[in-house]
Design an enzyme around this catalytic site. Structure first.
Site, PDB file in Angstrom:
ATOM      1  CB  SER A   1      -2.146  -3.045  -2.216  1.00 45.06           C
ATOM      2  OG  SER A   1      -1.639  -2.570  -3.432  1.00 45.06           O
ATOM      3  CB  CYS A   2      -1.936  -6.461   2.155  1.00 45.40           C
ATOM      4  SG  CYS A   2      -0.456  -7.474   1.922  1.00 45.40           S
ATOM      5  CE  LYS A   3       2.209  -4.503   8.143  1.00 44.03           C
ATOM      6  NZ  LYS A   3       2.253  -4.529   9.628  1.00 44.03           N
TER       7      LYS A   3
ATOM      8  CB  ALA B   1      -0.908   0.004   1.218  1.00 45.55           C
TER       9      ALA B   1
ATOM     10  CB  THR C   1      -0.678  -9.228  -1.573  1.00 43.25           C
ATOM     11  OG1 THR C   1      -0.980  -7.921  -1.081  1.00 43.25           O
ATOM     12  CG2 THR C   1      -0.540  -9.188  -3.081  1.00 43.25           C
TER      13      THR C   1
END
Length: 964
Positions: free
Chosen positions: A881-883, A355, A889
């Site tokens: 997306s993720c962190k 992200a 993801t």
């Protein structure tokens, strides 16, 4: 990267081959920096495995079999771990779905040996296994084998006992079409089109190894191959391919350079304001000092980035490093290629990236969305504290737009004016008319850009900020007198509004009414101080506006109107002269009989009608250029003064937020540019896609799995602003100077409020594009963001927290997506869109998505599934997306791939979970985890996974507590 991605791929990829006690092997002596192979290459080697008659490691035990594949280099004589199959439980005759793929540059020779080692896995969670047997073969054995198969005996550790056999079967992606690919007509291709990818226009299917597009932007590929059963008991071949992107670093470097240039220009523009009163001069010095600090920080960061060599991605464990904060986290492309019997190969692409967020700066105060809203509310009080004018975001945006317009149009007008004179010198009436038409268009655009009250009022405010400025009434007002001077604008300077705006106080934006109990602010620029005057009992200001005109030098409020109008008058003079010259041409006498306006008669008759055309036009053209230059000087100073107020009111928080926004935008743009280039390469021969590209543009759909709790809510607030800012980006396709990979790198130009990414293509590929694209038409991208949190923190947010941010993001972006679809439906026929097996109407899909975004349902992942499906149906660009783009993801990407195999390629339902586990256990995503944290474990624990939707949980033994 498969260059353009299509039905036949000669060059597939290179695989990261991890040594058991060493670093990854990357390339060989025969590789250039772009991955182009210069040594003779063996045929691409991929094979599947199955075992028969395995003997378990214990009495009466049926083994849980796994095969580990290693390569023995005959020159170096050491083992390199190459691949591993999934675990097939409780079978003496296991058929492995996970195959083995070798990159074309490795093995280096036919003599290279491959060692297969079979284990019986007793405990998946603890990696507890027992050795069963092993077998070895050479690459040449497989290439020369009958029917592309080898049957090998598995030997125990002492090499005596046979513990079963292993069958090695060579596989060829796309082999069903290889014999007749050249005979497939365009009509058949269009009818069978069911993917987001079509064949590259550069070269033939078998020479893609040397395609300039292959290694210019995408590098360090990792491949995995699988064999899955369809509902009709046939076998499909599936290949995953993951690559890094050079734009991870090149785009942020370019942006940093542009940021520095823009801020340095702003400093120079502030200095060009000339002499200001002490108060304003001190503010200017403080703003320049702040800009200098930002420039120094950006220069330091750029210098550090220029030192970096090696991988083309930022690992997740480095997300909070200061010098890497502009770099996107773990940016990779992933492509799934599917080969089915009697079907055209299909390709599905996704870009995975962490992200976009300012991890180094942290999230204690929230993310950009919250910080910007709070700052805008506080700016009005800052304007009072710093004794400066408050301008709304719309006004500052307008000021930046005017500065860009005058800077862009002035040289164009000057150049076109010179072209007009050149045509006059050549006595070419056609050339004269053509040059005049373009000149008139640009000049009218220039005049229109400055038709704004903001310019006029800012000039008055700037005049009031000059040394010695006092109002007429200040000279008349003494202590004890009732009369006091008054200003239209809430600032230490005045802002004329042609008598149309009511009095305003500090903290009020232009156009807002003044509260009746507010004092009137009086500026005294001699000492930079302020006085206040009480409001009269009737609520009216004590004096009329004209009484506040400076006494030391009468300010002519109509001067700007005259200067601005002079540009149009000068253009009319040029037009009238060209008309007059055309009248003098005998050929044209009967075609046009323009009658000059009476107001221009003296200008026309003052020139010799029989003289040289250039001599007659030159004074008028010079006058036009002079008028434009005078307007530019005034407008530039006025708008710079507006931006000075904005910067002064924002100190120090505003510049901090600008830096944060720069960081987030840099990450978002790098990801978008990567996705656009990948999508463009894939669609080079798809005429429908190219038509859609220049008529409407592309949708870029960002799927986010962030929670709306704790730090991740700050990340989501950053991401929301970063993705929204991508609306300020356009793309252009250019022809590369050469086919060298360096000349095929995208280039960013522009300024903060509008950037253009130029994507160069080789000459032969560029020539195949539609005329509109070749002419440099700006290509639009419509970014949309959908977020659904799925982890344990989202469970807390759903039950005890606030999920309004997620709901607002999804609702707002659904409206953008729906608007894009309506525009696309109006301009592009449905035949231009890809065909899918699932025939659900796009309008129905959008309706279902619209219902889901307003439905109160916890962890409603159907929103993400629908948005992704709609994006693919719209020829869009998919992002997940993720962190860190490696754990959640990976679960999402593998789920989407298996869903596509089920819905589009009839994957047998009994193989769905097995396919999902294969991809998560041994596919490209676990390799992505390895690249990021040097460990093949997803960063989950059992307690966390209990909160995940079941379909997003990894297989046993693939997760654990790790530093991510």
């Amino acid at each position: 990267m498969e260059d353009g991605g299509t039905r036949h791929l000669g060059h597939e990829c290179r695989v990261d081959m991890m040594e058991e006690e060493g670093e990854p092997l990357t390339g060989g002596d025969g590789l250039t920096g772009a991955g182009v192979i210069l040594i003779p290459k063996l045929p691409h080697v991929e094979f599947s495995l199955e075992c028969r008659d395995l003997i378990g490691s214990g009495r009466d035990r049926t083994p849980n079999a796994l095969v580990q594949v290693a390569v023995i280099d005959p020159r170096e004589q050491y083992l390199v771990s190459q691949a591993c199959t999934e675990i097939v439980e409780g079978s003496r005759d296991p058929l492995f779905l996970t195959g083995v793929t070798f990159p074309p540059e490795y093995p280096a020779s036919p003599e290279t040996l491959v060692k297969l080692t079979v284990y019986d896995v007793r405990d998946k969670a603890r990696d507890n296994s027992s050795f069963l047997g092993s077998a070895t073969f050479s690459v040449s054995d497989l290439l020369r084998s009958k029917d592309d198969q080898l049957t090998l005996n598995l030997r125990s550790s002492d090499g005596v006992l046979a513990v079963g056999t292993v069958l090695v079967s060579r596989v060829n992606m796309g082999e069903m079409e290889e014999g007749d690919m050249d005979h497939i007509t365009a009509d058949v291709q269009q009818a069978q089109k069911c993917t987001l990818v079509c064949e590259s226009s550069q070269g033939t299917p078998n020479d893609k190894d040397n395609s300039p597009l292959t290694g210019a932007v995408f590098k360090n590929p990792v491949c995995k191959v699988y064999k899955f059963q369809t509902v009709d008991s046939k076998w499909m071949l599936v290949r995953e391919q993951m690559e890094e992107c050079t734009l991870s670093f090149s785009i942020p470097r370019q942006l940093l350079h542009l940021y520095i240039q823009e801020d340095m220009r702003r400093i120079q523009e502030l200095r060009d304001l000339g002499e200001l009163s002490p108060h304003w001069d001190n503010l200017r010095k403080e703003v320049i000092g702040r800009y200098g600090q930002v420039i120094a920080a950006y220069q330091e960061t750029l210098a550090e980035l220029n030192k970096i060599t090696g991988p083309s991605f930022k690992p997740s464990c480095s997300k909070a490093q200061r010098y890497l904060e502009f770099i996107p986290i773990n940016l990779h492309t992933q492509r799934m290629r599917v080969t089915c019997p009697r079907q055209t190969d299909a390709f599905y692409d996704v870009i995975t990236v962490g992200a976009p967020a300012a991890h180094f700066q942290g999230f204690k105060g929230g993310g950009l969305q919250r910080l910007l809203s709070r700052h805008e509310a506080e700016k009005k009080s800052f304007s009072t504290a710093y004794q400066c004018i408050y301008y709304s975001p719309e006004h500052t945006a307008k000021a930046q737009e005017v500065l860009h317009s005058v800077g862009h149009l002035q040289p164009l007008i000057s150049g076109l004016a010179d072209q007009l004179l050149q045509a006059a010198q050549q006595h070419s009436m056609a050339g004269l008319r053509e040059a005049l038409k373009t000149l008139a268009g640009k000049t009218e655009q220039f005049v229109h850009a400055l038709k704004d009250e903001l310019v006029k009022s800012a000039l008055l405010a700037l005049h009031a900020a000059q040394p010695g400025y006092v109002t007429k009434n200040q000279n008349q007002t003494l202590p004890g007198h009732q009369g006091h001077s008054h200003q239209d604008h809430p600032s230490p300077s005045q802002r004329g509004q042609q008598g149309q705006s009511p009095p305003q106080n500090p903290g009020h934006s232009p156009g807002q009414p003044l509260a009746t109990d507010s004092p009137v602010v009086v500026c005294n620029n001699v000492d930079g101080g302020f006085q206040t005057a009480p409001i009269r009992e009737d609520g009216q200001a004590p004096l009329k506006r004209q009484d506040s005109i400076p006494c030391h030098k009468e300010y002519d409020e109509e001067e700007w109107d005259r200067v601005w109008a002079d540009v149009a008058k000068s253009l009319n003079c040029v037009i009238a002269m060209v008309d007059k010259l055309q009248e003098q041409e005998p050929i044209n006498n009967n075609q046009e009989q323009p009658i000059p306006k009476q107001v221009l008669a003296d200008v026309i008759t003052s020139h010799n009608p029989e003289g040289d055309w250039r001599e007659q036009l030159c004074p008028l053209v010079v006058r036009l250029k002079e008028c434009v230059a005078e307007v530019v000087v005034r407008a530039r100073r006025a708008m710079t003064f507006v931006l000075l107020q904005e910067a002064a009111c924002s100190i120090p928080q505003g510049l901090f937020l600008k830096q944060r926004r720069d960081v987030v935008f840099s990450q978002a743009l790098a990801a978008l540019a990567c996705g656009f280039v990948m999508r463009l390469y894939a669609g080079m021969e798809d005429k429908g896609f190219l038509r859609q590209l220049h008529l409407v543009g592309l949708v870029a759909q960002f799927e986010s799995l962030l929670s709306t709790y704790s730090e991740e809510i700050g990340m989501l607030e950053d991401m929301e602003v970063g993705i929204s800012d991508l609306h300020r980006v356009a793309f252009k396709i250019t022809q590369a100077k050469t086919d060298d990979p360096c000349d095929l790198q995208p280039v960013v130009i522009g300024r903060r409020d509008h950037y253009t990414v130029e994507v160069p293509l080789p000459r032969l590929a560029f020539q195949t594009l539609p005329h509109e694209i070749k002419e440099g038409k700006a290509l639009q991208v419509y970014p949309v963001l959908f977020n659904v949190g799925i982890n344990e923190q989202q469970t807390i947010a759903d039950r005890f927290g606030d999920i309004s941010l997620q709901e607002r993001i999804n609702q707002r972006n659904f409206e953008i997506l729906d608007s894009y679809y309506k525009s696309l439906s109006d301009k592009v026929p449905s035949e231009c869109l890809p065909c899918f097996q699932t025939q659900t109407d796009l309008k129905d899909l959008l309706g279902t998505l619209g219902q889901n975004v307003v439905t109160k349902k916890r962890k409603n992942v159907e929103i993400l599934w629908l948005a992704g499906t709609i994006c693919r149906r719209l020829n869009g660009i998919r992002f997940t997306s993720c962190k860190s783009a490696k754990d959640r993801t990976s679960m999402s990407v593998t789920l989407e791939q298996c869903a596509l195999l089920r819905d589009e390629h009839q994957l047998n339902k009994d193989y769905f979970i097995r396919a999902l586990d294969c991809m998560r256990r041994e596919g490209c995503r676990i390799e992505n985890v390895q690249k990021n944290i040097k460990c093949r474990k997803y960063a989950f624990n059992m307690l966390q996974l209990m909160a995940f939707p079941k379909i997003y949980r990894p297989p046993e033994g693939t997760y654990g507590k790790v530093d991510s």
